[in-house]
Design a protein around this motif. Structure first.
Motif, PDB file in Angstrom:
ATOM      1  N   MET A 130       0.847  -1.178   0.000  1.00 43.93           N
ATOM      2  CA  MET A 130       0.000   0.000   0.000  1.00 43.93           C
ATOM      3  C   MET A 130       0.895   1.245   0.000  1.00 43.93           C
ATOM      4  SD  MET A 130      -2.692   1.476   2.817  1.00 43.93           S
ATOM      5  CE  MET A 130      -3.990   0.323   2.548  1.00 43.93           C
ATOM      6  N   PRO A 131       0.602   2.213  -0.867  1.00 48.35           N
ATOM      7  CA  PRO A 131       1.388   3.451  -0.898  1.00 48.35           C
ATOM      8  C   PRO A 131       1.215   4.227   0.410  1.00 48.35           C
ATOM      9  CG  PRO A 131      -0.053   3.280  -2.822  1.00 48.35           C
ATOM     10  CD  PRO A 131      -0.424   2.184  -1.895  1.00 48.35           C
ATOM     11  N   ARG A 132       2.304   4.884   0.835  1.00 52.36           N
ATOM     12  CA  ARG A 132       2.259   5.695   2.052  1.00 52.36           C
ATOM     13  C   ARG A 132       2.795   7.084   1.742  1.00 52.36           C
ATOM     14  NH1 ARG A 132       5.760   2.094   5.958  1.00 52.36           N
ATOM     15  NH2 ARG A 132       7.189   3.431   4.847  1.00 52.36           N
ATOM     16  N   GLY A 133       2.343   8.059   2.472  1.00 53.07           N
ATOM     17  CA  GLY A 133       2.871   9.406   2.333  1.00 53.07           C
ATOM     18  C   GLY A 133       2.342  10.105   1.092  1.00 53.07           C
ATOM     19  N   THR A 134       3.157  10.994   0.585  1.00 48.79           N
ATOM     20  CA  THR A 134       2.789  11.800  -0.564  1.00 48.79           C
ATOM     21  C   THR A 134       3.409  11.232  -1.825  1.00 48.79           C
ATOM     22  OG1 THR A 134       2.618  13.784   0.798  1.00 48.79           O
ATOM     23  CG2 THR A 134       2.930  14.122  -1.563  1.00 48.79           C
ATOM     24  N   MET A 135       2.592  11.081  -2.846  1.00 45.96           N
ATOM     25  CA  MET A 135       3.051  10.594  -4.144  1.00 45.96           C
ATOM     26  C   MET A 135       3.075  11.757  -5.119  1.00 45.96           C
ATOM     27  SD  MET A 135       3.143   7.250  -3.711  1.00 45.96           S
ATOM     28  CE  MET A 135       3.232   7.038  -1.942  1.00 45.96           C
ATOM     29  N   LEU A 136       4.178  11.923  -5.842  1.00 49.67           N
ATOM     30  CA  LEU A 136       4.315  12.952  -6.859  1.00 49.67           C
ATOM     31  C   LEU A 136       4.137  12.309  -8.227  1.00 49.67           C
ATOM     32  CD1 LEU A 136       5.122  15.790  -7.879  1.00 49.67           C
ATOM     33  CD2 LEU A 136       7.510  15.032  -7.726  1.00 49.67           C
ATOM     34  N   VAL A 137       3.164  12.811  -8.985  1.00 53.29           N
ATOM     35  CA  VAL A 137       2.915  12.297 -10.327  1.00 53.29           C
ATOM     36  C   VAL A 137       3.162  13.437 -11.306  1.00 53.29           C
ATOM     37  CG1 VAL A 137       1.260  11.200 -11.894  1.00 53.29           C
ATOM     38  CG2 VAL A 137       1.174  10.697  -9.432  1.00 53.29           C
ATOM     39  N   THR A 138       4.278  13.358 -12.026  1.00 50.42           N
ATOM     40  CA  THR A 138       4.565  14.373 -13.038  1.00 50.42           C
ATOM     41  C   THR A 138       3.726  14.087 -14.273  1.00 50.42           C
ATOM     42  OG1 THR A 138       6.454  13.155 -13.921  1.00 50.42           O
ATOM     43  CG2 THR A 138       6.895  14.731 -12.157  1.00 50.42           C
ATOM     44  N   GLY A 139       3.280  15.143 -14.922  1.00 52.95           N
ATOM     45  CA  GLY A 139       2.341  14.946 -16.024  1.00 52.95           C
ATOM     46  C   GLY A 139       1.020  14.426 -15.507  1.00 52.95           C
ATOM     47  N   GLY A 140       0.739  14.730 -14.257  1.00 57.52           N
ATOM     48  CA  GLY A 140      -0.383  14.142 -13.537  1.00 57.52           C
ATOM     49  C   GLY A 140      -1.763  14.481 -14.035  1.00 57.52           C
ATOM     50  N   THR A 141      -1.910  15.548 -14.808  1.00 56.20           N
ATOM     51  CA  THR A 141      -3.236  15.883 -15.325  1.00 56.20           C
ATOM     52  C   THR A 141      -3.447  15.375 -16.742  1.00 56.20           C
ATOM     53  OG1 THR A 141      -2.510  18.059 -16.093  1.00 56.20           O
ATOM     54  CG2 THR A 141      -3.416  17.934 -13.851  1.00 56.20           C
ATOM     55  N   GLY A 142      -2.438  14.724 -17.307  1.00 58.06           N
ATOM     56  CA  GLY A 142      -2.548  14.167 -18.654  1.00 58.06           C
ATOM     57  C   GLY A 142      -3.112  12.759 -18.625  1.00 58.06           C
ATOM     58  N   GLY A 143      -3.181  12.152 -19.784  1.00 59.30           N
ATOM     59  CA  GLY A 143      -3.770  10.822 -19.922  1.00 59.30           C
ATOM     60  C   GLY A 143      -3.099   9.750 -19.086  1.00 59.30           C
ATOM     61  N   ILE A 144      -1.820   9.548 -19.303  1.00 60.28           N
ATOM     62  CA  ILE A 144      -1.100   8.494 -18.565  1.00 60.28           C
ATOM     63  C   ILE A 144      -0.979   8.860 -17.097  1.00 60.28           C
ATOM     64  CG2 ILE A 144       1.110   7.307 -18.309  1.00 60.28           C
ATOM     65  CD1 ILE A 144       1.366   7.482 -21.388  1.00 60.28           C
ATOM     66  N   GLY A 145      -0.644  10.134 -16.823  1.00 62.46           N
ATOM     67  CA  GLY A 145      -0.530  10.576 -15.434  1.00 62.46           C
ATOM     68  C   GLY A 145      -1.836  10.407 -14.677  1.00 62.46           C
ATOM     69  N   GLY A 146      -2.950  10.682 -15.334  1.00 61.76           N
ATOM     70  CA  GLY A 146      -4.253  10.489 -14.706  1.00 61.76           C
ATOM     71  C   GLY A 146      -4.513   9.037 -14.360  1.00 61.76           C
ATOM     72  N   HIS A 147      -4.113   8.135 -15.249  1.00 61.45           N
ATOM     73  CA  HIS A 147      -4.278   6.697 -14.971  1.00 61.45           C
ATOM     74  C   HIS A 147      -3.410   6.279 -13.792  1.00 61.45           C
ATOM     75  CE1 HIS A 147      -6.927   5.622 -18.227  1.00 61.45           C
ATOM     76  NE2 HIS A 147      -6.141   6.222 -19.103  1.00 61.45           N
ATOM     77  N   VAL A 148      -2.188   6.771 -13.752  1.00 63.83           N
ATOM     78  CA  VAL A 148      -1.294   6.449 -12.627  1.00 63.83           C
ATOM     79  C   VAL A 148      -1.891   6.979 -11.331  1.00 63.83           C
ATOM     80  CG1 VAL A 148       0.981   6.902 -11.630  1.00 63.83           C
ATOM     81  CG2 VAL A 148       0.780   6.322 -14.054  1.00 63.83           C
ATOM     82  N   ALA A 149      -2.382   8.219 -11.350  1.00 65.67           N
ATOM     83  CA  ALA A 149      -2.976   8.815 -10.152  1.00 65.67           C
ATOM     84  C   ALA A 149      -4.201   8.023  -9.687  1.00 65.67           C
ATOM     85  CB  ALA A 149      -3.349  10.263 -10.433  1.00 65.67           C
ATOM     86  N   ARG A 150      -5.035   7.610 -10.624  1.00 66.59           N
ATOM     87  CA  ARG A 150      -6.215   6.802 -10.256  1.00 66.59           C
ATOM     88  C   ARG A 150      -5.787   5.485  -9.621  1.00 66.59           C
ATOM     89  NH1 ARG A 150      -7.565   8.864 -15.311  1.00 66.59           N
ATOM     90  NH2 ARG A 150      -9.298  10.344 -15.238  1.00 66.59           N
ATOM     91  N   TRP A 151      -4.764   4.849 -10.183  1.00 64.85           N
ATOM     92  CA  TRP A 151      -4.288   3.577  -9.640  1.00 64.85           C
ATOM     93  C   TRP A 151      -3.747   3.785  -8.227  1.00 64.85           C
ATOM     94  CZ3 TRP A 151       0.398   1.684  -7.912  1.00 64.85           C
ATOM     95  CH2 TRP A 151       0.441   0.307  -7.687  1.00 64.85           C
TER      96      TRP A 151
END
Length: 77
Positions: A1-22
């Motif tokens: 399980m992820p802990r803390g703060t996750m940084l997703v670069t390109g986070g509002t784009g297609g792939i970044g959005g999928h990573v953020a949802r996951w």
């Protein structure tokens, strides 16, 4: 399980959005999504709402990750 703060670069784009949802679905408590346009990016507000519904706190920031000073400031924040 992820802990803390996750940084997703390109986070509002297609792939970044999928990573953020996951990450949110896996229980990440805080997601920082970066893109050049940040909260002004198309669909950013809707994505933040979707991630919040999955239980994550979401921060969206405009940041050019090619700019070392900008990334350093973001991480310090």
């Amino acid at each position: 399980m992820p802990r803390g703060t996750m940084l997703v670069t390109g986070g509002t784009g297609g792939i970044g959005g999928h990573v953020a949802r996951w990450l949110a679905a896996q229980g990440a408590p805080h997601l920082v999504l970066t893109s050049r346009r940040g909260p002004e990016a198309d669909g950013a507000e809707e994505l933040a709402e979707e991630l919040a519904a999955l239980g994550a706190t979401v921060t969206i920031r405009a940041c050019d990750v090619a700019d070392r000073d900008a990334i350093a400031a973001l991480i310090d924040e």
